[in-house]
Design a protein around this motif. Structure first.
Motif, PDB file in Angstrom:
ATOM      1  N   PRO A  83       0.822  -1.217   0.000  1.00  0.00           N
ATOM      2  CA  PRO A  83       0.000   0.000   0.000  1.00  0.00           C
ATOM      3  C   PRO A  83       0.858   1.270   0.000  1.00  0.00           C
ATOM      4  CG  PRO A  83       0.121  -0.905   2.218  1.00  0.00           C
ATOM      5  CD  PRO A  83       0.929  -1.824   1.342  1.00  0.00           C
ATOM      6  N   GLU A  84       2.137   1.131   0.286  1.00  0.00           N
ATOM      7  CA  GLU A  84       3.089   2.246   0.283  1.00  0.00           C
ATOM      8  C   GLU A  84       4.475   1.633   0.165  1.00  0.00           C
ATOM      9  OE1 GLU A  84       4.812   4.064   3.471  1.00  0.00           O
ATOM     10  OE2 GLU A  84       5.393   2.002   3.838  1.00  0.00           O
ATOM     11  N   ALA A  85       5.467   2.440  -0.157  1.00  0.00           N
ATOM     12  CA  ALA A  85       6.761   1.848  -0.501  1.00  0.00           C
ATOM     13  C   ALA A  85       7.816   1.966   0.597  1.00  0.00           C
ATOM     14  CB  ALA A  85       7.280   2.493  -1.788  1.00  0.00           C
ATOM     15  N   THR A  86       7.624   2.904   1.534  1.00  0.00           N
ATOM     16  CA  THR A  86       8.671   3.140   2.542  1.00  0.00           C
ATOM     17  C   THR A  86       9.005   1.866   3.323  1.00  0.00           C
ATOM     18  OG1 THR A  86       7.820   5.368   2.731  1.00  0.00           O
ATOM     19  CG2 THR A  86       9.355   4.674   4.440  1.00  0.00           C
ATOM     20  N   ALA A  87       7.955   1.150   3.765  1.00  0.00           N
ATOM     21  CA  ALA A  87       8.189  -0.056   4.564  1.00  0.00           C
ATOM     22  C   ALA A  87       9.023  -1.071   3.781  1.00  0.00           C
ATOM     23  CB  ALA A  87       6.852  -0.672   4.972  1.00  0.00           C
ATOM     24  N   ARG A 116      -7.337  -0.126  -0.963  1.00  0.00           N
ATOM     25  CA  ARG A 116      -8.756  -0.285  -1.285  1.00  0.00           C
ATOM     26  C   ARG A 116      -9.536   0.883  -0.704  1.00  0.00           C
ATOM     27  NH1 ARG A 116     -13.614  -2.156  -1.069  1.00  0.00           N
ATOM     28  NH2 ARG A 116     -14.354  -3.576  -2.692  1.00  0.00           N
ATOM     29  N   GLU A 117      -9.335   2.061  -1.319  1.00  0.00           N
ATOM     30  CA  GLU A 117     -10.058   3.257  -0.892  1.00  0.00           C
ATOM     31  C   GLU A 117     -11.274   3.424  -1.792  1.00  0.00           C
ATOM     32  OE1 GLU A 117      -7.794   6.644   0.624  1.00  0.00           O
ATOM     33  OE2 GLU A 117      -6.187   5.936  -0.670  1.00  0.00           O
ATOM     34  N   ARG A 118     -12.182   4.346  -1.400  1.00  0.00           N
ATOM     35  CA  ARG A 118     -13.329   4.625  -2.260  1.00  0.00           C
ATOM     36  C   ARG A 118     -12.833   5.453  -3.441  1.00  0.00           C
ATOM     37  NH1 ARG A 118     -16.715   8.603  -2.077  1.00  0.00           N
ATOM     38  NH2 ARG A 118     -15.857   9.351  -0.120  1.00  0.00           N
ATOM     39  N   ALA A 132      11.485   9.222  -2.310  1.00  0.00           N
ATOM     40  CA  ALA A 132      12.898   9.140  -1.961  1.00  0.00           C
ATOM     41  C   ALA A 132      13.023   8.904  -0.465  1.00  0.00           C
ATOM     42  CB  ALA A 132      13.599  10.437  -2.343  1.00  0.00           C
ATOM     43  N   GLU A 133      14.028   8.135  -0.082  1.00  0.00           N
ATOM     44  CA  GLU A 133      14.273   7.857   1.334  1.00  0.00           C
ATOM     45  C   GLU A 133      15.761   8.098   1.586  1.00  0.00           C
ATOM     46  OE1 GLU A 133      11.458   7.231   2.783  1.00  0.00           O
ATOM     47  OE2 GLU A 133      10.224   6.311   1.214  1.00  0.00           O
ATOM     48  N   LEU A 134      16.040   8.880   2.632  1.00  0.00           N
ATOM     49  CA  LEU A 134      17.429   9.209   2.980  1.00  0.00           C
ATOM     50  C   LEU A 134      17.718   8.641   4.366  1.00  0.00           C
ATOM     51  CD1 LEU A 134      20.122  10.718   2.966  1.00  0.00           C
ATOM     52  CD2 LEU A 134      18.897  12.858   3.047  1.00  0.00           C
ATOM     53  N   TYR A 264       4.608   5.853  11.461  1.00  0.00           N
ATOM     54  CA  TYR A 264       6.056   5.776  11.709  1.00  0.00           C
ATOM     55  C   TYR A 264       6.759   7.121  11.839  1.00  0.00           C
ATOM     56  CZ  TYR A 264       5.904   5.504   6.474  1.00  0.00           C
ATOM     57  OH  TYR A 264       5.642   5.686   5.141  1.00  0.00           O
ATOM     58  N   TYR A 265       6.017   8.219  11.731  1.00  0.00           N
ATOM     59  CA  TYR A 265       6.706   9.515  11.704  1.00  0.00           C
ATOM     60  C   TYR A 265       7.066  10.051  13.085  1.00  0.00           C
ATOM     61  CZ  TYR A 265       5.228   9.769   6.840  1.00  0.00           C
ATOM     62  OH  TYR A 265       5.044   9.516   5.515  1.00  0.00           O
ATOM     63  N   ASN A 266       8.097  10.886  13.105  1.00  0.00           N
ATOM     64  CA  ASN A 266       8.402  11.701  14.280  1.00  0.00           C
ATOM     65  C   ASN A 266       8.992  13.021  13.755  1.00  0.00           C
ATOM     66  OD1 ASN A 266      10.875  10.183  13.524  1.00  0.00           O
ATOM     67  ND2 ASN A 266      11.782  11.416  15.133  1.00  0.00           N
ATOM     68  N   ASN A 281      -6.260  16.646  -2.518  1.00  0.00           N
ATOM     69  CA  ASN A 281      -5.342  17.702  -2.960  1.00  0.00           C
ATOM     70  C   ASN A 281      -3.888  17.507  -2.527  1.00  0.00           C
ATOM     71  OD1 ASN A 281      -5.685  18.185  -0.299  1.00  0.00           O
ATOM     72  ND2 ASN A 281      -6.511  20.254  -0.498  1.00  0.00           N
ATOM     73  N   ALA A 282      -3.588  16.427  -1.805  1.00  0.00           N
ATOM     74  CA  ALA A 282      -2.185  16.213  -1.412  1.00  0.00           C
ATOM     75  C   ALA A 282      -1.426  15.556  -2.563  1.00  0.00           C
ATOM     76  CB  ALA A 282      -2.117  15.344  -0.165  1.00  0.00           C
ATOM     77  N   ILE A 283      -0.462  16.297  -3.082  1.00  0.00           N
ATOM     78  CA  ILE A 283       0.347  15.776  -4.189  1.00  0.00           C
ATOM     79  C   ILE A 283       1.462  14.897  -3.623  1.00  0.00           C
ATOM     80  CG2 ILE A 283       2.077  16.563  -5.875  1.00  0.00           C
ATOM     81  CD1 ILE A 283      -0.244  17.624  -7.012  1.00  0.00           C
TER      82      ILE A 283
END
Ligand code: HAM
Length: 417
Positions: A83-87, A116-118, A132-134, A264-266, A281-283
């Motif tokens: 569902p996302e790539a960071t993990a 599986r969103e609407r 990108a991940e640093l 997972y954010y801080n 609207n979040a790009i």
């Protein structure tokens, strides 16, 4: 009776030839900017063990609790389409000991993800991100590298009408203290909250801050703010991030209500918002995740990253379609000419000119029409008379200028362009 045709799955999209040029162009610019910032590409599998996402994105998040495409493998394992790539990138970083190769690791990806969103405009069940991940730096300058990388890519793609929103959410313990205070503040107003927010009240109260409901937004105006609960180090880190952004002339707004939908954010979190693409609207979204690598079994590695939704970028960019475009169309008349056409086409292709010709034995008029439709720069006319006289017509379709050229000189004609 005609057999019923099979349609694509709701929330998925075909990228057709008329728009694929835009994707290729966007991908080219992403590769170019990533290289300028020293980021290397990583490709991870389309599916992973489900645990990877529950342990990183978080059990209580919408993504993990409602949106994942999870299935049992025939051998019994529990798998999930990413569902996302960071993990996945973090999993690969740990699995392949990438931290032993360099103290700092800069990775990027372009990937298809599944939630599986609407479905609605800008929200799909299969969508694409670049990100990108640093890995390896806790310093504010790493935050700036990530934000300015995203910002440079948007600039190079031609998206100007975007707003960068930033916030800081400190450490887990600061957030836990804040959650208690936020709940204490919201409790007397519980009945005024929407169903979605009531559901979040126990599981994930910070997400209530993210509400789009105006009545709730009004209630929240008087809510305690997370900033008051942060440590002096967290505050100093954020001050430096803001200072560097100003120094680089990257415009931003501080949004104390910004919270992200992943656990997972801080410290620093951010989003790039477009006002031109409707409610989704979040790009782009991202932030620091200093504990994730150790949480997934790696060594302590402060990290930060972002991911941007490519379909939303496409929506925010005008001029999406580009007509087809080839160097040469060979107009062919008569069966004897066919062999010459094949030979001529392959010679020109070996010189890296793009070439098409008719495969339906159509009339001269239809073939010229096709040459125009394909935006061919040149047309070569090969008919039985032309072969007999070894005189071929080469026409510049932009200027309309036509020249008679012997077969052996066609190659020279193109070489001299
Ligand atoms: P995210 O905010 O879940 O973050 O997704 C990032 C971007 O992907 C969103 O801002 C949006 O543009 C796009 N996106 C998300 N869901 C959809 C959807 N259903 N349809 C179309 N576009 C969508 C992450 O995924 C984090 N992994 C970002 C990150 C990387 N944080 C640190 N490193």
């Amino acid at each position: 009776m005609k057999t019923k045709s099979i349609q694509s799955i709701k929330g998925t999209q075909d990228i057709l030839p008329s728009e694929v040029h835009f994707w290729q162009e966007m991908e080219r610019k992403i590769f170019e900017e990533m290289a300028l910032f020293g980021f290397s590409e990583i490709r991870t599998p389309a599916f992973e063990n489900t645990d990877l996402f529950s342990r990183s994105v978080g059990e209580q998040t919408d993504i993990v609790s409602k949106e994942m495409y999870t299935f049992e493998d025939r051998s019994g394992g529990n798998l999930t389409l990413k569902p996302e790539a960071t993990a996945s990138v973090v999993r690969a970083f740990i699995q392949h000991n990438l931290d032993k190769i360099n103290t700092l690791t800069r990775l990027f990806y372009i990937d298809a993800l599944f939630r599986r969103e609407r479905p609605q405009k800008g929200r799909y069940r299969q969508f694409h991100q670049f990100g990108a991940e640093l890995f390896g730096s806790e310093h504010p300058e790493a935050d700036i590298e990530i934000i300015s990388l995203a910002s440079s890519i948007f600039k190079s793609i031609g998206i100007d009408e975007i707003t960068l929103k930033i916030n800081t959410i400190g450490s887990k313990s600061a957030r836990d203290n804040y959650k208690i205070e936020l709940k204490r503040f919201l409790k007397p107003q519980f009945n005024k909250l929407s169903e979605a927010s009531r559901e979040r009240f126990e599981k994930n109260p910070l997400r209530i801050l993210d509400t789009k409901n105006s009545q709730e937004q009004e209630i929240l105006l008087n809510a305690p703010q997370i900033f008051e609960y942060l440590s002096e180090d967290d505050k100093a880190h954020f001050s430096e991030v803001k200072m560097h952004l100003k120094g680089l002339n990257i415009n931003f707004e501080i949004d104390p209500y910004l919270v992200r939908g992943l656990d997972y954010y801080n410290r620093t979190i951010f989003e790039f918002i477009s006002n031109e693409i409707g409610s989704q609207n979040a790009i782009c979204g991202g932030g620091r995740y200093d504990s994730l690598v150790s949480q997934l079994g790696g060594s302590d590695t402060p990290s930060i990253g972002f991911a941007a939704g490519m379909e939303r970028i496409l929506l925010a960019t005008s001029n999406k379609e580009r007509a087809e475009n080839i160097d040469c169309y060979i107009v062919c008349m008569g069966n004897k000419a066919q062999d010459w056409v094949l030979k001529c086409a392959n010679r020109l292709r070996s010189m890296k000119f793009s070439v098409c010709f008719d495969l339906l034995k159509r009339s001269l008029k239809s073939q010229m029409k096709e040459a125009n439709r394909l935006n061919a720069k040149h047309a070569i006319i090969i008919g039985e008379n032309e072969i007999k006289d070894n005189k071929f017509q080469v026409k510049d379709l932009d200027t309309g200028k036509q020249q008679e050229v012997a077969f052996e000189h066609i190659i020279k004609y193109f070489k001299n362009l």
